[in-house]
Write an enzyme that holds these catalytic residues in place. Structure first.
Site, PDB file in Angstrom:
ATOM      1  N   SER A  76      90.328  12.797 -71.486  1.00  0.00           N
ATOM      2  CA  SER A  76      89.469  13.932 -71.900  1.00  0.00           C
ATOM      3  C   SER A  76      88.882  13.843 -73.143  1.00  0.00           C
ATOM      4  O   SER A  76      88.188  12.562 -73.514  1.00  0.00           O
ATOM      5  CB  SER A  76      90.640  15.262 -71.786  1.00  0.00           C
ATOM      6  OG  SER A  76      89.900  16.457 -72.044  1.00  0.00           O
ATOM      7  N   HIS A 113      91.533  18.365 -63.470  1.00  0.00           N
ATOM      8  CA  HIS A 113      91.499  17.600 -64.840  1.00  0.00           C
ATOM      9  C   HIS A 113      92.771  17.146 -65.391  1.00  0.00           C
ATOM     10  O   HIS A 113      92.688  16.027 -65.856  1.00  0.00           O
ATOM     11  CB  HIS A 113      90.619  18.514 -65.866  1.00  0.00           C
ATOM     12  CG  HIS A 113      90.337  17.893 -67.079  1.00  0.00           C
ATOM     13  ND1 HIS A 113      89.642  16.671 -67.179  1.00  0.00           N
ATOM     14  CD2 HIS A 113      90.879  18.025 -68.273  1.00  0.00           C
ATOM     15  CE1 HIS A 113      89.464  16.272 -68.410  1.00  0.00           C
ATOM     16  NE2 HIS A 113      90.184  16.989 -69.288  1.00  0.00           N
ATOM     17  N   ASP A 166      88.756  16.707 -60.195  1.00  0.00           N
ATOM     18  CA  ASP A 166      88.325  17.011 -61.513  1.00  0.00           C
ATOM     19  C   ASP A 166      86.795  17.817 -61.760  1.00  0.00           C
ATOM     20  O   ASP A 166      85.782  16.953 -61.452  1.00  0.00           O
ATOM     21  CB  ASP A 166      88.489  15.868 -62.532  1.00  0.00           C
ATOM     22  CG  ASP A 166      88.184  16.121 -63.813  1.00  0.00           C
ATOM     23  OD1 ASP A 166      87.900  17.515 -64.391  1.00  0.00           O
ATOM     24  OD2 ASP A 166      88.641  15.214 -64.817  1.00  0.00           O
TER      25      ASP A 166
END
Length: 376
Positions: free
Chosen positions: A154, A350, A317
Site C-alpha cells: 500500500s 486490499h 483489491d
C-alpha cells in the site's frame, strides 16, 4: 525473562539536528527529527542480509512479534519472523515509523521546539521523497550501504517505488505490494471525505486540539469506518456479516442494528486509541500527490542501475487494483528493469497483503530466497 525468537530491538534516534536539518522537497526544513524503528534478526558480518520494511498509512515500526504487556502481534506478523517468508533466522529486518507518523517519529503532533506547542498544521507538507530521505539517513546511521531488499504494501509499496527510482544503488531487490503509482479520482475522493470529516469536527480546533484539550474523535471515527470498507471487498463483508442483525431483533430505529455496523464501530473505537488525526491528514495527502512516473526522466537512474523487482497485486483489491500494479510493472519493464508481476487470487480486498494467503506468502519467500542465493 521470556526468550525473544525474533531478536527484536526498538530504538529512538535523532537523525537530523539544527546543524544538519531535514530539508523537505517543499524547501521547508526541520531542525530536529527523531525516528523510532524496530529491527528483527541479526545483521551478518558483511551487512548484506538487511531488508527494509516500509509501512502503510496507519502502520508503525512494530511489524512483527508481540511486545511485552501486549496481546496483539505486529501488523505484518504473517510475513516476518522465524521460518516465515521474511525469515528473521536469515534476514536482518528494519522497520521505522514513517516521517509524519504518530508512533515515535517526528510528525505534526510532535512538539515544535520553537513554540513549545505541537506543530499542528504548521508542520511542513510532505512528499514521498521526504520519506525516502529519512529512510536513507536511517540506513546510514545503521552503517548499511546496500539492502538485500526493500519491501512494502500500500503506502509502503509507494515508498519502495519512490526509493528504487531515486536511489536504486541502495538495494538489490524491491518488493512492491498492493500499491499504485498514482491514485485514481475515486481514491482521492475517499481521502478527501475522510479529511473533511476530521477537519470539520469541532474538536479538531484548527489542528491544535492537543493544546485545546479536545479531540476530533467523531471525524476520525467516520474516516476510519469509511476507509475500512475500502480495504475489504463486497464478497468478504457478505461472507462475514451478510445482513445478520447485531442482536436478536432489528429495532427499526437509527442505532446499531446490523452486525456490520457494530464491526465498523469497533474498528473506529480501536483506531482512536492508536492513531493521530494530524498524521492521518498529512500521510493521506502525500498519497494524493504521488506520481513518480510523471516526468520523462523518472526512470533515468534505475535504467542505469536495474533492480530486481517484484510487483504483486490481489484480484479483489478495488482500492489499489491489479491494473494499478500492472502499470508499475509495465513502466519499470520499459526502463529495462527485471520485473516479476504476479496477481494473487484472493477474495478479501486490499488488506490481503496483511493476511495469511499461502500463494502470496510463498511468492515472497521464493523471491527473497532467490536474492539470498544470489549474494551467497
Amino acid at each position: 525473562m521470556v526468550a525473544d525468537p525474533l531478536n527484536t530491538t526498538m530504538e529512538d534516534v535523532v537523525l537530523f539536528t539544527s546543524s544538519d536539518p531535514l530539508i523537505f522537497q517543499s524547501g521547508e526544513r526541520l531542525s530536529h527529527v527523531q525516528v523510532r524503528y524496530e529491527t528483527y534478526g541479526t545483521l551478518n558480518a558483511d551487512k548484506s542480509n538487511a531488508i527494509f520494511v516500509c509501512h502503510a498509512l496507519t502502520g508503525d515500526a512494530h511489524a512483527s512479534g508481540v511486545r511485552p504487556g501486549k496481546d496483539k502481534p505486529g501488523w505484518w506478523d504473517t510475513l516476518i519472523g522465524p521460518g516465515k517468508p521474511v525469515d528473521t533466522d536469515s534476514f536482518f529486518v528494519i522497520c521505522p515509523n514513517i516521517l509524519g507518523g504518530c508512533q515515535g517519529t517526528t510528525g505534526p503532533g510532535s512538539i515544535n521546539p520553537a513554540t513549545g506547542a505541537s506543530y499542528g498544521l504548521d508542520f511542513p507538507t510532505l512528499d514521498m521523497q521526504d520519506f525516502v530521505t529519512v529512510h536513507r539517513r536511517l540506513l546510514a546511521h545503521l552503517g548499511i550501504d546496500t539492502l538485500l531488499g526493500c519491501l512494502g504494501g500500500s503506502l509502503g509499496g509507494m515508498q519502495v517505488l519512490q526509493w528504487v527510482l531515486n536511489a536504486p544503488q541502495d538495494m538489490g531487490s524491491a518488493l512492491i505490494i498492493a500499491a499504485s503509482s498514482r491514485l485514481t479520482a475515486q481514491n482521492i475522493a475517499f481521502s478527501a471525505v475522510a479529511r473533511e470529516a476530521i477537519m470539520r469536527d469541532q474538536g479538531f480546533s484548527d489542528g491544535h486540539y492537543l493544546e485545546a484539550g479536545t479531540t476530533p474523535d467523531t471525524g476520525m471515527s467516520i474516516a476510519r469506518m469509511m476507509a475500512h470498507i475500502t480495504y475489504t471487498s463486497e464478497g468478504a463483508l457478505w461472507d462475514k456479516f451478510g445482513r445478520e442483525p447485531q442482536n436478536s431483533d432489528l429495532s427499526g430505529d437509527f442505532g446499531v442494528d446490523f452486525a456490520i455496523e457494530s464491526y465498523l464501530q469497533h474498528q473506529a473505537e480501536t483506531f482512536l486509541d492508536r492513531f493521530d488525526a494530524l498524521s492521518y491528514l498529512y500521510l493521506s495527502r502525500v498519497m494524493d500527490y504521488f506520481d513518480p512516473f510523471g516526468s520523462d526522466d523518472s526512470c533515468k537512474l534505475i535504467r542505469a542501475n536495474p533492480v530486481d523487482t517484484l510487483v504483486c497485486s490481489f484480484s479483489s483489491d478495488w482500492r489499489f487494483s491489479p491494473r494499478a500494479s500492472k502499470r508499475i510493472a509495465t513502466r519499470l519493464e520499459r526502463a529495462g528493469v527485471p520485473v516479476t508481476y504476479q496477481e494473487i487470487r484472493a477474495g478479501v480486498g486490499h488488506d490481503s497483503f496483511l493476511l495469511e494467503i499461502p500463494e502470496y506468502l510463498e511468492l515472497i519467500r521464493r523471491f527473497l530466497n532467490h536474492r539470498l542465493e544470489v549474494i551467497s
